[in-house]
Design a protein around this motif. Structure first.
Motif, PDB file in Angstrom:
ATOM      1  N   ILE A  25      10.289  30.476   2.642  1.00  8.29           N
ATOM      2  CA  ILE A  25       9.174  29.736   3.226  1.00  8.29           C
ATOM      3  C   ILE A  25       8.796  28.550   2.327  1.00  8.29           C
ATOM      4  CG2 ILE A  25       8.199  31.629   4.534  1.00  8.29           C
ATOM      5  CD1 ILE A  25       6.765  30.807   1.130  1.00  8.29           C
ATOM      6  N   ARG A  26       7.926  27.737   2.868  1.00 10.08           N
ATOM      7  CA  ARG A  26       7.317  26.684   2.068  1.00 10.08           C
ATOM      8  C   ARG A  26       5.914  27.145   1.691  1.00 10.08           C
ATOM      9  NH1 ARG A  26       3.979  21.291   2.867  1.00 10.08           N
ATOM     10  NH2 ARG A  26       4.109  20.670   0.712  1.00 10.08           N
ATOM     11  N   HIS A  27       5.618  27.167   0.393  1.00  9.67           N
ATOM     12  CA  HIS A  27       4.300  27.591  -0.050  1.00  9.67           C
ATOM     13  C   HIS A  27       3.226  26.728   0.611  1.00  9.67           C
ATOM     14  CE1 HIS A  27       6.328  30.056  -2.951  1.00  9.67           C
ATOM     15  NE2 HIS A  27       6.914  29.009  -3.497  1.00  9.67           N
ATOM     16  N   HIS A  28       2.205  27.365   1.117  1.00 11.51           N
ATOM     17  CA  HIS A  28       1.066  26.705   1.755  1.00 11.51           C
ATOM     18  C   HIS A  28       1.484  25.933   3.007  1.00 11.51           C
ATOM     19  CE1 HIS A  28      -0.606  27.791  -2.030  1.00 11.51           C
ATOM     20  NE2 HIS A  28      -0.094  26.783  -2.694  1.00 11.51           N
ATOM     21  N   GLY A  29       2.496  26.414   3.726  1.00 10.07           N
ATOM     22  CA  GLY A  29       2.911  25.750   4.958  1.00 10.07           C
ATOM     23  C   GLY A  29       2.438  26.524   6.171  1.00 10.07           C
ATOM     24  N   PRO A  30       1.574  25.970   7.012  1.00 13.78           N
ATOM     25  CA  PRO A  30       1.098  26.700   8.201  1.00 13.78           C
ATOM     26  C   PRO A  30       2.211  26.998   9.199  1.00 13.78           C
ATOM     27  CG  PRO A  30       0.333  24.413   8.229  1.00 13.78           C
ATOM     28  CD  PRO A  30       0.918  24.654   6.874  1.00 13.78           C
ATOM     29  N   GLY A  31       3.172  26.083   9.335  1.00 14.68           N
ATOM     30  CA  GLY A  31       4.298  26.357  10.230  1.00 14.68           C
ATOM     31  C   GLY A  31       5.118  27.526   9.724  1.00 14.68           C
ATOM     32  N   SER A  32       5.359  27.574   8.407  1.00 12.28           N
ATOM     33  CA  SER A  32       6.071  28.703   7.823  1.00 12.28           C
ATOM     34  C   SER A  32       5.291  29.994   8.015  1.00 12.28           C
ATOM     35  CB  SER A  32       6.300  28.461   6.324  1.00 12.28           C
ATOM     36  OG  SER A  32       7.329  27.532   6.109  1.00 12.28           O
ATOM     37  N   ALA A  33       3.968  29.914   7.843  1.00 12.80           N
ATOM     38  CA  ALA A  33       3.132  31.106   7.984  1.00 12.80           C
ATOM     39  C   ALA A  33       3.208  31.665   9.400  1.00 12.80           C
ATOM     40  CB  ALA A  33       1.689  30.780   7.608  1.00 12.80           C
ATOM     41  N   ARG A  34       3.155  30.784  10.394  1.00 14.44           N
ATOM     42  CA  ARG A  34       3.181  31.237  11.783  1.00 14.44           C
ATOM     43  C   ARG A  34       4.560  31.818  12.131  1.00 14.44           C
ATOM     44  NH1 ARG A  34       1.282  26.769  14.032  1.00 14.44           N
ATOM     45  NH2 ARG A  34      -0.846  27.427  13.608  1.00 14.44           N
ATOM     46  N   ALA A  35       5.615  31.134  11.687  1.00 12.54           N
ATOM     47  CA  ALA A  35       6.963  31.655  11.942  1.00 12.54           C
ATOM     48  C   ALA A  35       7.181  32.969  11.200  1.00 12.54           C
ATOM     49  CB  ALA A  35       7.994  30.618  11.508  1.00 12.54           C
ATOM     50  N   LEU A  36       6.617  33.076  10.010  1.00  6.00           N
ATOM     51  CA  LEU A  36       6.762  34.301   9.232  1.00  6.00           C
ATOM     52  C   LEU A  36       6.112  35.485   9.941  1.00  6.00           C
ATOM     53  CD1 LEU A  36       7.507  35.744   6.527  1.00  6.00           C
ATOM     54  CD2 LEU A  36       5.235  35.091   5.717  1.00  6.00           C
ATOM     55  N   LEU A  37       4.919  35.280  10.497  1.00  7.97           N
ATOM     56  CA  LEU A  37       4.242  36.362  11.203  1.00  7.97           C
ATOM     57  C   LEU A  37       5.073  36.853  12.384  1.00  7.97           C
ATOM     58  CD1 LEU A  37       0.499  35.206  11.181  1.00  7.97           C
ATOM     59  CD2 LEU A  37       1.540  37.080   9.891  1.00  7.97           C
ATOM     60  N   ARG A  38       5.690  35.922  13.121  1.00  9.79           N
ATOM     61  CA  ARG A  38       6.529  36.327  14.253  1.00  9.79           C
ATOM     62  C   ARG A  38       7.755  37.084  13.762  1.00  9.79           C
ATOM     63  NH1 ARG A  38       4.770  31.214  16.237  1.00  9.79           N
ATOM     64  NH2 ARG A  38       6.588  30.159  15.376  1.00  9.79           N
ATOM     65  N   ALA A  39       8.325  36.625  12.631  1.00  8.34           N
ATOM     66  CA  ALA A  39       9.507  37.302  12.096  1.00  8.34           C
ATOM     67  C   ALA A  39       9.166  38.710  11.614  1.00  8.34           C
ATOM     68  CB  ALA A  39      10.099  36.479  10.959  1.00  8.34           C
ATOM     69  N   LEU A  40       8.015  38.865  10.971  1.00  8.72           N
ATOM     70  CA  LEU A  40       7.608  40.185  10.497  1.00  8.72           C
ATOM     71  C   LEU A  40       7.330  41.127  11.665  1.00  8.72           C
ATOM     72  CD1 LEU A  40       5.222  39.217   7.534  1.00  8.72           C
ATOM     73  CD2 LEU A  40       7.519  40.208   7.369  1.00  8.72           C
ATOM     74  N   THR A  41       6.685  40.608  12.694  1.00  6.33           N
ATOM     75  CA  THR A  41       6.389  41.429  13.863  1.00  6.33           C
ATOM     76  C   THR A  41       7.671  41.889  14.542  1.00  6.33           C
ATOM     77  OG1 THR A  41       4.305  40.254  14.191  1.00  6.33           O
ATOM     78  CG2 THR A  41       5.192  41.478  16.068  1.00  6.33           C
ATOM     79  N   GLU A  42       8.662  41.010  14.579  1.00  6.60           N
ATOM     80  CA  GLU A  42       9.940  41.349  15.194  1.00  6.60           C
ATOM     81  C   GLU A  42      10.735  42.324  14.331  1.00  6.60           C
ATOM     82  OE1 GLU A  42      13.620  38.696  15.129  1.00  6.60           O
ATOM     83  OE2 GLU A  42      12.756  38.250  17.088  1.00  6.60           O
ATOM     84  N   PHE A  43      10.708  42.119  13.011  1.00  7.88           N
ATOM     85  CA  PHE A  43      11.512  42.925  12.088  1.00  7.88           C
ATOM     86  C   PHE A  43      10.858  44.276  11.774  1.00  7.88           C
ATOM     87  CE2 PHE A  43      13.084  43.494   7.537  1.00  7.88           C
ATOM     88  CZ  PHE A  43      14.311  43.998   7.917  1.00  7.88           C
ATOM     89  N   GLU A  44       9.533  44.319  11.738  1.00  6.55           N
ATOM     90  CA  GLU A  44       8.748  45.513  11.437  1.00  6.55           C
ATOM     91  C   GLU A  44       9.207  46.196  10.145  1.00  6.55           C
ATOM     92  OE1 GLU A  44       8.908  48.039  14.847  1.00  6.55           O
ATOM     93  OE2 GLU A  44       7.391  46.878  15.921  1.00  6.55           O
ATOM     94  N   PRO A  45       9.113  45.534   9.015  1.00  6.46           N
ATOM     95  CA  PRO A  45       9.563  46.145   7.763  1.00  6.46           C
ATOM     96  C   PRO A  45       8.589  47.226   7.291  1.00  6.46           C
ATOM     97  CG  PRO A  45       8.503  44.043   7.326  1.00  6.46           C
ATOM     98  CD  PRO A  45       8.577  44.184   8.834  1.00  6.46           C
ATOM     99  N   ASP A  46       9.128  48.188   6.522  1.00  8.27           N
ATOM    100  CA  ASP A  46       8.241  49.173   5.891  1.00  8.27           C
ATOM    101  C   ASP A  46       7.861  48.756   4.480  1.00  8.27           C
ATOM    102  OD1 ASP A  46      10.436  49.848   4.166  1.00  8.27           O
ATOM    103  OD2 ASP A  46      11.186  51.200   5.704  1.00  8.27           O
ATOM    104  N   THR A  47       8.534  47.725   3.968  1.00 12.45           N
ATOM    105  CA  THR A  47       8.247  47.198   2.633  1.00 12.45           C
ATOM    106  C   THR A  47       8.272  45.679   2.691  1.00 12.45           C
ATOM    107  OG1 THR A  47       9.255  49.122   1.563  1.00 12.45           O
ATOM    108  CG2 THR A  47       8.965  47.136   0.215  1.00 12.45           C
ATOM    109  N   VAL A  48       7.266  45.065   2.086  1.00 10.27           N
ATOM    110  CA  VAL A  48       7.186  43.606   2.022  1.00 10.27           C
ATOM    111  C   VAL A  48       7.087  43.203   0.550  1.00 10.27           C
ATOM    112  CG1 VAL A  48       5.899  41.538   2.670  1.00 10.27           C
ATOM    113  CG2 VAL A  48       6.043  43.471   4.262  1.00 10.27           C
ATOM    114  N   LEU A  49       8.042  42.412   0.097  1.00  9.28           N
ATOM    115  CA  LEU A  49       8.036  41.884  -1.270  1.00  9.28           C
ATOM    116  C   LEU A  49       7.661  40.412  -1.213  1.00  9.28           C
ATOM    117  CD1 LEU A  49      11.297  43.509  -2.711  1.00  9.28           C
ATOM    118  CD2 LEU A  49       8.952  44.394  -2.738  1.00  9.28           C
ATOM    119  N   ILE A  50       6.689  40.023  -2.000  1.00  9.91           N
ATOM    120  CA  ILE A  50       6.135  38.672  -1.943  1.00  9.91           C
ATOM    121  C   ILE A  50       6.289  38.001  -3.304  1.00  9.91           C
ATOM    122  CG2 ILE A  50       4.049  37.298  -1.525  1.00  9.91           C
ATOM    123  CD1 ILE A  50       3.018  39.579   0.214  1.00  9.91           C
TER     124      ILE A  50
END
Length: 752
Positions: A25-50
């Motif tokens: 992602i791009r730090h502090h990018g709203p487009g990245s944030a929105r795409a990331l949320l959709r990707a997480l919802t689709e992937f449904e991980p049990d672990t998130v590393l940030i």
């Protein structure tokens, strides 16, 4: 990707499939944030590393608090040296923050995976060296000079309207992360990755291996796009990464959450990333539909708040212009560049001053975040927060003016707190000029502004004490007890300690002042310290501090000044004489403020001695004559005689000019009212030969150039018109004056 879980006893090893999705992602990018949320919802991980300091994991739970309000930042600082610190800021539109919130909401295991702050703070790196910026290189390859415009056009605009551009949005979240990873991989082959970045990526891989070993089935890794290639695909053996991380220096580190501001997001930080338009990005992320129209409505509302005539028609026209510019530039939707140009042209009528106001308040913004009450903090900060709450002093990211009346108990307590913070180097407030016109010592004015870096200052000051008062007391005593502290520094500390009402420290500070004055034989040092002591005596009346012993110290210091000043005034060069003249002015004003007849008599006697000497620089003798004239110790006739003698034939023109500078500098009132003195000076200047006039011109220009504009105009009129200017003045109507006096007396109820 398939992984074998190590650590299982021999003969019982099982094959476990762990799916890993790396989301660059791009730090502090709203487009990245929105795409990331959709990707997480689709992937449904049990672990998130940030991406973030791994030793901040204990603070993750605080992100779930309802009191946590972005923008906030993780603060890591060396426990033994708080000035060694780093911030990892997060805003509402930061992908890392959204990943954190998604994991908390979906009960996923969430951890930070970057190099611990304990190692980052110990790394031998140049301040501000954040390594290469590959995304800037991609922007240049795309034909954009400005990286912000490139990202806004390619990524942010493409994910702005998920309802109206569903197909584009779906393509983005499905493919863009892989595409960005591939692009970064190609770009990294042409770059030399610095050692610190390699160690960070090694640590991220080690954390990823640990979570796989712990049994995680679906892992999402949220990291900067630059690191995505290093974490994608097969991880490979752990031994090389372990060797790279072995022996890293560490420091004992403390971490906590602190409030942050949008404006500080524009600075490079722990992520090495900054943005120039955080307010705009916040708007993009929080408004999913009719984004441009809503933005121009906000701009119009802001301008109307400044009493500017902005109508709905302006908003409509600005929206049309922004969309037209986007079409002309072959961009899918208007970006910040198009919005800014439409704002300047339509809403600001081409006025860059108004555009700057919009930029500061909206494009950048000054939103201040908040953290929960249970956030770890030092005792000093806890005391400061409690005192601020009691005194109703609210932290704000914008300037707030505060006028205090020290006769009121709450305002007096506020003043003490702010002065104590100033002693500790916690610059929450700075002295300001009051809008309330008053010459009394019972008023103070401050401008308050809470900066995100102030928590570091609080932590640094905590070594002096656990409360604001005890810490200020300790730092005052430390300053005055240092062997190298000069008399001026000690007296300055005394003045600040009095303003901060550190009563228990005052006796020790007074003793230090007395000792420093006894050891300092420089008259100029004594003169520089005396005004602060006299101001301290004056403040004692308002704040109720017993300063009877300070009067004795002041009298003793003045006696030494009066005894040594005549000798100290002789044999000085121009610079030293100028410095002594400024000190004489300061002492004279201070003595006038004290208003003690004995003190005034002693001081004026010393000035008379200097005025009568011929071996003193003219700027000093001229000044002493002027001061004696103002105090009524010499009359008009003697003043005229001394001026005439100083300008007599035979004296060096430069010396005459310095005498006039000392005599007339600081105000033209005397020359405006005493036309004889003005005539003497005018005749002298008029009679100067050409070369002498050129030589003395800089000094004369400094003298007369310091007068107020109205004073210079009056003097010019007098010099040009001579005594004839008096005939142009209107005559006094005594009858009208008498009627005004009788009416005033009637209003006041006194006999006329």
């Amino acid at each position: 990707m398939g992984r074998l879980l190590p650590g299982v006893p021999r003969g019982r090893r099982v094959s476990v499939t762990a799916q890993v999705r790396v989301l660059g992602i791009r730090h502090h990018g709203p487009g990245s944030a929105r795409a990331l949320l959709r990707a997480l919802t689709e992937f449904e991980p049990d672990t998130v590393l940030i991406e973030g300091p791994a030793d901040a994991d204990p603070l993750v739970a605080l992100a779930a608090s309802g009191q946590m309000r972005p923008p906030v930042a993780l603060l890591g600082y060396a426990s033994t040296d708080p000035s060694t610190a780093a911030f990892w800021p997060l805003a509402t539109f930061s992908p890392e923050w959204q990943a954190l919130q998604w994991a908390i909401l979906h009960d996923a295991d969430v951890r930070f995976c970057d190099l611990p702050a304990a190692s980052s703070l110990a790394a031998d790196r140049t301040a501000g060296d954040q390594g290469p910026d590959p995304l800037a290189a991609l922007a240049a390859a795309g034909g954009y000079d400005d990286f912000e415009q490139w990202w806004d056009a390619v990524v942010e605009s493409g994910t702005r309207y998920p309802d109206n551009t569903a197909e584009l949005a779906n393509d983005h979240h499905a493919d863009s992360f892989d595409a960005i990873t591939e692009a970064m991989a190609a770009l990294r082959e042409t770059m030399e990755i610095d050692e610190h970045t390699l160690r960070r990526e090694a640590h991220m891989r080690q954390v990823l291996r640990a979570r796989i070993k712990a049994g995680a089935q679906k892992i999402a890794v949220v990291c900067g796009a630059m690191h995505a290639p290093a974490l994608s695909g097969k991880l490979g053996p752990a031994a090389p990464d372990a060797r790279l991380l072995k022996g890293l220096p560490k420091v004992k580190t403390s971490l906590t959450w602190v409030p942050w501001t949008h404006s500080r997001l524009s600075s490079a930080s722990g992520y090495g990333a900054g943005i120039t338009s955080p307010g705009w990005y916040h708007h993009l992320f929080t408004h999913h539909d009719r984004t441009i129209e809503r933005w121009f409505t906000r701009v119009a509302r802001e301008l109307r708040g400044e009493d500017l005539p902005v109508s709905s028609a302006h908003v409509i026209e600005a929206t049309r212009l922004a969309h037209t510019l986007a079409v002309l530039r072959e961009r899918p939707l208007p970006g910040l560049a198009e919005v800014t140009e439409a704002t300047r042209s339509v809403l600001c009528d081409g006025d860059d001053v108004l555009l700057d106001l919009v930029t500061r308040r909206l494009v950048v913004g000054e939103a201040l975040g908040g953290v929960p009450d249970e956030t770890p903090t030092v005792p000093l900060d806890a005391d400061l927060q409690a005192r601020s709450k009691t005194l109703r002093l609210k932290r704000s990211a914008v300037d707030k003016n505060l006028d205090l009346d020290l006769r009121k108990d709450n305002d007096l307590q506020r003043s003490r707190l702010l002065h104590r913070l100033a002693l500790l180097g916690i610059d929450w407030a700075r002295a300001a000029t009051s809008a309330v016109h008053s010459t009394g010592t019972f008023r103070e004015s401050w401008t308050l502004r809470w900066e995100p870096e102030l928590p570091i200052a609080v932590v640094e000051a905590s070594r002096w004490g656990t409360t604001v008062e005890s810490a200020a007391h300790a730092i005052v005593l430390d300053r005055v007890r240092r062997p190298e502290s000069s008399l001026g520094e000690v007296t300055d500390t005394l003045e600040k300690a009095l303003l901060a009402d550190l009563r228990t420290a005052i006796p020790d500070v007074l003793a230090a002042v007395d000792a420093a004055a006894a050891l300092d034989h420089d008259v100029l040092h004594l003169m520089s310290a005396l005004p602060a002591l006299i101001r301290t005596l004056r403040y004692g009346d308002v704040r109720g501090t017993d300063l009877s012993s300070l009067g004795d110290v002041t009298d003793a210091m003045l006696a030494r000044i009066c005894a040594g000043l005549p000798a100290a005034a002789t044999g000085l060069d121009s610079d030293a004489a100028d410095a002594l003249r400024a000190a004489v002015d300061d002492v004279h004003i201070a003595i006038a403020v004290r208003d003690d007849p004995a003190t005034t008599q002693r001081w004026l006697g010393t000035l008379r001695v200097i005025a009568d000497r011929d071996d003193v620089d003219g700027i000093l003798t001229g000044r002493t004559v002027r001061l004696l004239r103002d105090m009524g110790r010499i009359d008009e006739g003697e003043t005229a005689l001394r001026v005439s003698r100083a300008l007599s034939v035979g004296s060096d023109p430069g010396a005459k000019a310095r005498w006039i500078d000392g005599f007339a500098g600081g105000g033209a009132v005397l020359l405006m009212h005493d036309r004889g003195l003005l005539r003497l000076i005018d005749d002298w200047v008029s009679a100067l030969p050409a070369q002498d006039f050129v030589d003395v011109l800089p000094v004369l220009r400094r003298t007369f150039g310091a007068f107020a504009a109205a004073e210079r105009r009056t003097l010019g009129a007098v010099v040009r018109g001579g005594e004839r200017t008096r005939s142009t003045a209107p005559s006094v109507d005594t009858e009208r004056g008498a009627r005004a006096i009788r009416a005033t007396a009637l209003i006041l109820g006194v006999p006329a």
